[in-house]
Write a protein that holds these residues in place. Structure first.
Motif, mmCIF file in Angstrom:
data_model
loop_
_atom_site.group_PDB
_atom_site.id
_atom_site.type_symbol
_atom_site.label_atom_id
_atom_site.label_comp_id
_atom_site.label_asym_id
_atom_site.label_seq_id
_atom_site.Cartn_x
_atom_site.Cartn_y
_atom_site.Cartn_z
ATOM 1 N N GLY A 59 -3.222 11.257 33.741
ATOM 2 C CA GLY A 59 -2.346 10.190 33.295
ATOM 3 C C GLY A 59 -2.672 8.794 33.789
ATOM 4 O O GLY A 59 -3.672 8.563 34.469
ATOM 5 N N PRO A 60 -1.789 7.849 33.424
ATOM 6 C CA PRO A 60 -2.013 6.442 33.735
ATOM 7 C C PRO A 60 -2.142 6.144 35.229
ATOM 8 O O PRO A 60 -2.900 5.266 35.619
ATOM 9 C CB PRO A 60 -0.787 5.728 33.157
ATOM 10 C CG PRO A 60 -0.199 6.677 32.189
ATOM 11 C CD PRO A 60 -0.587 8.056 32.632
ATOM 12 N N ASP A 61 -1.422 6.866 36.076
ATOM 13 C CA ASP A 61 -1.509 6.595 37.516
ATOM 14 C C ASP A 61 -2.905 6.885 38.050
ATOM 15 O O ASP A 61 -3.413 6.175 38.906
ATOM 16 C CB ASP A 61 -0.481 7.418 38.293
ATOM 17 C CG ASP A 61 0.944 6.959 38.018
ATOM 18 O OD1 ASP A 61 1.134 5.786 37.629
ATOM 19 O OD2 ASP A 61 1.853 7.781 38.184
ATOM 20 N N ALA A 62 -3.545 7.920 37.517
ATOM 21 C CA ALA A 62 -4.883 8.274 37.976
ATOM 22 C C ALA A 62 -5.964 7.434 37.304
ATOM 23 O O ALA A 62 -6.923 7.030 37.933
ATOM 24 C CB ALA A 62 -5.150 9.753 37.708
ATOM 25 N N VAL A 63 -5.778 7.164 36.022
ATOM 26 C CA VAL A 63 -6.794 6.452 35.254
ATOM 27 C C VAL A 63 -6.800 4.969 35.589
ATOM 28 O O VAL A 63 -7.845 4.358 35.697
ATOM 29 C CB VAL A 63 -6.611 6.684 33.745
ATOM 30 C CG1 VAL A 63 -7.569 5.837 32.932
ATOM 31 C CG2 VAL A 63 -6.803 8.163 33.420
ATOM 32 N N GLY A 64 -5.635 4.380 35.775
ATOM 33 C CA GLY A 64 -5.569 2.967 36.133
ATOM 34 C C GLY A 64 -4.917 2.109 35.067
ATOM 35 O O GLY A 64 -4.422 2.609 34.053
ATOM 36 N N PRO A 65 -4.948 0.806 35.298
ATOM 37 C CA PRO A 65 -4.202 -0.120 34.432
ATOM 38 C C PRO A 65 -4.742 -0.218 33.006
ATOM 39 O O PRO A 65 -4.056 -0.707 32.126
ATOM 40 C CB PRO A 65 -4.331 -1.466 35.154
ATOM 41 C CG PRO A 65 -5.559 -1.336 35.995
ATOM 42 C CD PRO A 65 -5.636 0.111 36.387
ATOM 43 N N GLN A 66 -5.941 0.256 32.765
ATOM 44 C CA GLN A 66 -6.515 0.187 31.421
ATOM 45 C C GLN A 66 -6.377 1.524 30.682
ATOM 46 O O GLN A 66 -7.162 1.835 29.794
ATOM 47 C CB GLN A 66 -7.988 -0.235 31.499
ATOM 48 C CG GLN A 66 -8.241 -1.524 32.223
ATOM 49 C CD GLN A 66 -7.677 -2.757 31.511
ATOM 50 O OE1 GLN A 66 -7.223 -2.695 30.385
ATOM 51 N NE2 GLN A 66 -7.710 -3.879 32.188
ATOM 52 N N TYR A 67 -5.365 2.304 31.023
ATOM 53 C CA TYR A 67 -5.187 3.635 30.445
ATOM 54 C C TYR A 67 -5.157 3.603 28.917
ATOM 55 O O TYR A 67 -5.750 4.465 28.267
ATOM 56 C CB TYR A 67 -3.899 4.270 30.981
ATOM 57 C CG TYR A 67 -3.665 5.672 30.476
ATOM 58 C CD1 TYR A 67 -4.388 6.736 30.994
ATOM 59 C CD2 TYR A 67 -2.725 5.940 29.489
ATOM 60 C CE1 TYR A 67 -4.187 8.032 30.547
ATOM 61 C CE2 TYR A 67 -2.511 7.223 29.033
ATOM 62 C CZ TYR A 67 -3.245 8.269 29.560
ATOM 63 O OH TYR A 67 -3.042 9.540 29.109
ATOM 64 N N ASP A 68 -4.502 2.610 28.340
ATOM 65 C CA ASP A 68 -4.425 2.549 26.877
ATOM 66 C C ASP A 68 -5.802 2.340 26.255
ATOM 67 O O ASP A 68 -6.108 2.928 25.224
ATOM 68 C CB ASP A 68 -3.437 1.476 26.406
ATOM 69 C CG ASP A 68 -3.841 0.072 26.832
ATOM 70 O OD1 ASP A 68 -4.294 -0.117 27.978
ATOM 71 O OD2 ASP A 68 -3.689 -0.853 26.006
ATOM 72 N N LEU A 69 -6.648 1.549 26.902
ATOM 73 C CA LEU A 69 -8.002 1.361 26.379
ATOM 74 C C LEU A 69 -8.824 2.643 26.508
ATOM 75 O O LEU A 69 -9.569 3.011 25.595
ATOM 76 C CB LEU A 69 -8.714 0.208 27.107
ATOM 77 C CG LEU A 69 -8.147 -1.182 26.851
ATOM 78 C CD1 LEU A 69 -8.888 -2.208 27.694
ATOM 79 C CD2 LEU A 69 -8.209 -1.549 25.382
ATOM 80 N N ILE A 70 -8.684 3.322 27.639
ATOM 81 C CA ILE A 70 -9.393 4.596 27.825
ATOM 82 C C ILE A 70 -8.933 5.603 26.772
ATOM 83 O O ILE A 70 -9.749 6.326 26.196
ATOM 84 C CB ILE A 70 -9.158 5.159 29.247
ATOM 85 C CG1 ILE A 70 -9.771 4.238 30.298
ATOM 86 C CG2 ILE A 70 -9.686 6.575 29.380
ATOM 87 C CD1 ILE A 70 -11.278 4.201 30.303
ATOM 88 N N SER A 71 -7.631 5.641 26.495
ATOM 89 C CA SER A 71 -7.113 6.564 25.484
ATOM 90 C C SER A 71 -7.699 6.259 24.111
ATOM 91 O O SER A 71 -8.031 7.169 23.349
ATOM 92 C CB SER A 71 -5.587 6.487 25.429
ATOM 93 O OG SER A 71 -5.040 6.931 26.646
#
Length: 131
Positions: A59-71
Motif C-alpha cells: 500500500g501507499p505507506d510502503a510505496v510512498g507519496p507517489q503511490y498513485d503514479l506507481i499504480s
C-alpha cells in the motif's frame, strides 16, 4: 529490453525502495517477482501482475507519496505485459511504451515536487507515442 532504468525509476518513485518503516519487505517482494518471472516472452504479464500485487499489498505507506503514479505505471505495465505475451507488441515496441509511461510519471513527479500538490491523479494514457 532495457529494464534497469525503468526499475531504478520505480524504486526512486517509491521512496528509494524503502518501505514499511525501512524493513524492506516491499523491495523483497518485488525482487521475488523478478526471480519467479524472468524476462522472456510469456512471463511479462505475470511479472507485472506480481509487482502490482506487491504494491497493492504493502500500500501507499510502503510505496510512498507517489503511490498513485506507481499504480498507474502498474496498470500500463500489465497492458504492455499482456501485449508482449500475446505477440501484439515486439520487445522494442514494448520497451518504447514502457519508456513513455515511466518518463511521463517521472515528469509528473518532478512537476509535483516543484508546484502545489496534485489533488487528482493524472491520466497516463494521453498522447501515447505511435508504436
Amino acid at each position: 529490453m532495457s529494464r534497469l532504468p525503468a526499475l531504478a525509476f520505480l524504486c526512486a518513485l517509491s521512496a528509494g525502495c524503502a518501505d514499511d518503516q525501512g524493513k524492506g519487505d516491499l523491495h523483497a517482494a518485488v525482487s521475488r517477482c523478478f526471480a519467479t518471472y524472468p524476462f522472456r516472452k510469456g512471463t511479462a504479464y505475470d511479472r507485472f501482475s506480481c509487482i502490482a500485487g506487491a504494491h497493492l499489498h504493502y500500500g501507499p505507506d510502503a510505496v510512498g507519496p507517489q503511490y498513485d503514479l506507481i499504480s498507474q505505471i502498474d496498470m500500463a505495465s500489465l497492458r504492455i505485459g499482456l501485449d508482449i505475451d500475446t505477440g501484439t507488441l515486439s520487445m522494442p515496441e514494448a520497451e518504447k511504451e514502457l519508456h513513455w509511461v515511466t518518463t511521463k510519471a517521472r515528469n509528473e513527479a518532478i512537476q509535483r515536487s516543484t508546484s502545489q500538490p496534485v489533488t487528482t491523479a493524472p491520466r497516463m494514457d494521453d498522447k501515447r507515442p505511435a508504436s
